[in-house]
Motif scaffolding. Structure first.
Motif, PDB file in Angstrom:
ATOM      1  N   LEU A   1      39.900 -38.169 -34.070  1.00 27.17           N
ATOM      2  CA  LEU A   1      40.898 -38.263 -32.756  1.00 27.17           C
ATOM      3  C   LEU A   1      42.166 -39.165 -33.695  1.00 27.17           C
ATOM      4  CD1 LEU A   1      39.289 -38.105 -29.787  1.00 27.17           C
ATOM      5  CD2 LEU A   1      41.333 -36.066 -30.874  1.00 27.17           C
ATOM      6  N   LYS A   2      41.033 -39.463 -34.385  1.00 27.55           N
ATOM      7  CA  LYS A   2      42.622 -41.539 -35.167  1.00 27.55           C
ATOM      8  C   LYS A   2      43.862 -40.787 -36.248  1.00 27.55           C
ATOM      9  CE  LYS A   2      41.484 -45.057 -32.977  1.00 27.55           C
ATOM     10  NZ  LYS A   2      42.593 -45.314 -32.077  1.00 27.55           N
ATOM     11  N   MET A   3      42.657 -38.747 -36.959  1.00 29.90           N
ATOM     12  CA  MET A   3      42.834 -38.684 -37.738  1.00 29.90           C
ATOM     13  C   MET A   3      44.251 -38.153 -38.055  1.00 29.90           C
ATOM     14  SD  MET A   3      39.986 -37.077 -39.899  1.00 29.90           S
ATOM     15  CE  MET A   3      41.130 -35.442 -40.630  1.00 29.90           C
ATOM     16  N   ALA A   4      45.438 -38.136 -36.385  1.00 27.28           N
ATOM     17  CA  ALA A   4      46.130 -37.577 -35.706  1.00 27.28           C
ATOM     18  C   ALA A   4      46.584 -38.257 -35.346  1.00 27.28           C
ATOM     19  CB  ALA A   4      45.361 -36.502 -34.155  1.00 27.28           C
TER      20      ALA A   4
ATOM     21  N   PRO B   1      47.898 -30.174 -26.242  1.00 33.71           N
ATOM     22  CA  PRO B   1      48.339 -29.053 -27.361  1.00 33.71           C
ATOM     23  C   PRO B   1      48.507 -29.520 -28.491  1.00 33.71           C
ATOM     24  CG  PRO B   1      50.189 -29.125 -25.546  1.00 33.71           C
ATOM     25  CD  PRO B   1      49.024 -30.166 -24.941  1.00 33.71           C
ATOM     26  N   LEU B   2      48.899 -30.260 -28.948  1.00 32.01           N
ATOM     27  CA  LEU B   2      48.936 -31.155 -29.941  1.00 32.01           C
ATOM     28  C   LEU B   2      47.707 -31.408 -30.751  1.00 32.01           C
ATOM     29  CD1 LEU B   2      51.323 -33.486 -32.155  1.00 32.01           C
ATOM     30  CD2 LEU B   2      48.963 -34.180 -32.236  1.00 32.01           C
ATOM     31  N   LEU B   3      47.025 -32.212 -29.708  1.00 35.00           N
ATOM     32  CA  LEU B   3      45.255 -32.325 -30.456  1.00 35.00           C
ATOM     33  C   LEU B   3      44.586 -31.733 -30.572  1.00 35.00           C
ATOM     34  CD1 LEU B   3      45.000 -36.250 -28.152  1.00 35.00           C
ATOM     35  CD2 LEU B   3      45.482 -35.482 -31.206  1.00 35.00           C
ATOM     36  N   MET B   4      44.392 -30.853 -29.392  1.00 35.05           N
ATOM     37  CA  MET B   4      44.222 -29.764 -30.100  1.00 35.05           C
ATOM     38  C   MET B   4      43.769 -28.705 -30.370  1.00 35.05           C
ATOM     39  SD  MET B   4      41.433 -29.516 -26.848  1.00 35.05           S
ATOM     40  CE  MET B   4      40.401 -28.064 -27.446  1.00 35.05           C
TER      41      MET B   4
END
Length: 110
Positions: A6-9, A99-102
């Protein structure tokens, strides 16, 4: 491991929040990632892998998908509690971030 993914985002999520006009304070991105990571881990431990599998399915996840709808309320509640914001602002953050993370990992899984 999920937290590291998740940190990659971070960058794309910061950009999306800035462009959306949602009022995001410093630390909001990290809190979103932490709360979502905890939610996904909790679901996985209970045997519900739908959200995790959706993140890496290679298919575009709609903002109105069942997975997003299922996570949005819990994410908003967690954000309201951790950031001390009202539920309307928390829902706006969740609606922008989920939506962005998914979909962020869709590109990574192809």
């Amino acid at each position: 491991m999920l937290e590291k993914l998740l940190k990659m985002a971070d960058g794309p999520l910061q950009d999306a929040l800035a462009k959306s006009g949602v009022n995001a304070s410093p630390g909001t991105v990290g809190t979103i990632e932490d709360v979502l990571g905890s939610l996904l881990q909790k679901q996985a431990k209970s045997g519900n892998l739908d959200a995790v599998m959706e993140m890496f399915s290679g298919k575009e996840t709609s903002p109105n998908s069942p997975v997003v709808n299922n996570l949005s309320g819990d994410l908003a509640n967690g954000l309201a509690n951790k950031l001390g914001i009202d539920s309307k602002q928390a829902m706006a953050l969740a609606a922008t971030a989920l939506p962005l993370l998914m979909n962020f990992f869709q590109q990574k899984s192809k």
